[in-house]
Design a protein around this motif. Structure first.
Motif, PDB file in Angstrom:
ATOM      1  N   ASN A  18       0.875  -1.137   0.061  1.00 49.32           N
ATOM      2  CA  ASN A  18      -0.253   0.156   0.087  1.00 49.32           C
ATOM      3  C   ASN A  18       0.871   1.230   0.001  1.00 49.32           C
ATOM      4  OD1 ASN A  18      -2.018   1.868   0.293  1.00 49.32           O
ATOM      5  ND2 ASN A  18      -2.761   1.107   2.504  1.00 49.32           N
ATOM      6  N   ALA A  19       0.488   2.271  -0.668  1.00 49.57           N
ATOM      7  CA  ALA A  19       1.234   3.515  -0.737  1.00 49.57           C
ATOM      8  C   ALA A  19       0.601   4.521   0.202  1.00 49.57           C
ATOM      9  CB  ALA A  19       1.098   4.020  -2.203  1.00 49.57           C
ATOM     10  N   GLY A  20       0.556   4.103   1.301  1.00 49.83           N
ATOM     11  CA  GLY A  20      -0.107   4.826   2.620  1.00 49.83           C
ATOM     12  C   GLY A  20       0.759   5.093   3.636  1.00 49.83           C
ATOM     13  N   LEU A  21       0.484   5.814   4.409  1.00 47.65           N
ATOM     14  CA  LEU A  21       1.361   6.401   5.642  1.00 47.65           C
ATOM     15  C   LEU A  21       1.870   5.270   6.543  1.00 47.65           C
ATOM     16  CD1 LEU A  21       2.908   8.772   7.217  1.00 47.65           C
ATOM     17  CD2 LEU A  21       1.010   8.993   8.602  1.00 47.65           C
ATOM     18  N   THR A  22       1.060   4.384   6.881  1.00 42.30           N
ATOM     19  CA  THR A  22       1.137   3.286   7.742  1.00 42.30           C
ATOM     20  C   THR A  22       2.680   2.456   7.153  1.00 42.30           C
ATOM     21  OG1 THR A  22      -0.628   3.080   8.712  1.00 42.30           O
ATOM     22  CG2 THR A  22       0.379   1.251   9.000  1.00 42.30           C
ATOM     23  N   ASN A  23       2.333   2.126   5.647  1.00 39.91           N
ATOM     24  CA  ASN A  23       3.180   1.164   5.119  1.00 39.91           C
ATOM     25  C   ASN A  23       4.578   1.913   4.914  1.00 39.91           C
ATOM     26  OD1 ASN A  23       4.429  -1.345   3.812  1.00 39.91           O
ATOM     27  ND2 ASN A  23       3.777  -0.087   1.834  1.00 39.91           N
ATOM     28  N   PHE A  24       4.740   3.224   4.599  1.00 40.14           N
ATOM     29  CA  PHE A  24       5.743   4.101   4.730  1.00 40.14           C
ATOM     30  C   PHE A  24       6.545   4.183   5.992  1.00 40.14           C
ATOM     31  CE2 PHE A  24       8.361   7.800   4.677  1.00 40.14           C
ATOM     32  CZ  PHE A  24       8.803   7.888   3.424  1.00 40.14           C
ATOM     33  N   PHE A  25       5.895   4.319   7.156  1.00 38.18           N
ATOM     34  CA  PHE A  25       6.301   4.497   8.303  1.00 38.18           C
ATOM     35  C   PHE A  25       7.006   3.094   8.882  1.00 38.18           C
ATOM     36  CE2 PHE A  25       6.086   3.877  12.949  1.00 38.18           C
ATOM     37  CZ  PHE A  25       6.864   4.641  13.450  1.00 38.18           C
TER      38      PHE A  25
END
Length: 94
Positions: A41-48
């Motif tokens: 996923n390209a969301g904040l949780t995956n990024f973090f």
């Protein structure tokens, strides 16, 4: 003219909403695609989870900033339409 401004605000808001902060930061600063890691996923949780906390703050700033920018643009474009009394707005519609 007022209808055009409303349509323009909707289109600009939609365009700003399509900007993905996590994807922008991962491409510009890390030169990697966040979608190839973790959950995909390209969301904040995956990024973090993938890159850590410091750059995640930048993602949050971008995500909040695009919301604030959309509101400010709408306020600026619709300032005259909103300030007119409803009776004048209805009279101009016909």
């Amino acid at each position: 003219m007022e209808l055009f401004l409303w349509i323009l605000v909707i289109v600009l808001g939609y365009a700003l909403g399509n900007l993905n902060g996590a994807l922008l930061v991962s491409k510009l600063f890390i030169h990697d695609d966040v979608r190839t890691h973790g959950s995909g996923n390209a969301g904040l949780t995956n990024f973090f989870r993938t890159y850590g906390g410091f750059l995640s703050l930048l993602v949050i700033v971008i995500d909040v900033g695009k919301t604030v920018l959309a509101c400010l643009i709408a306020q600026w474009l619709l300032a005259t339409a909103i300030r007119r009394p409803p009776s004048l707005r209805a009279a101009r519609a016909f």
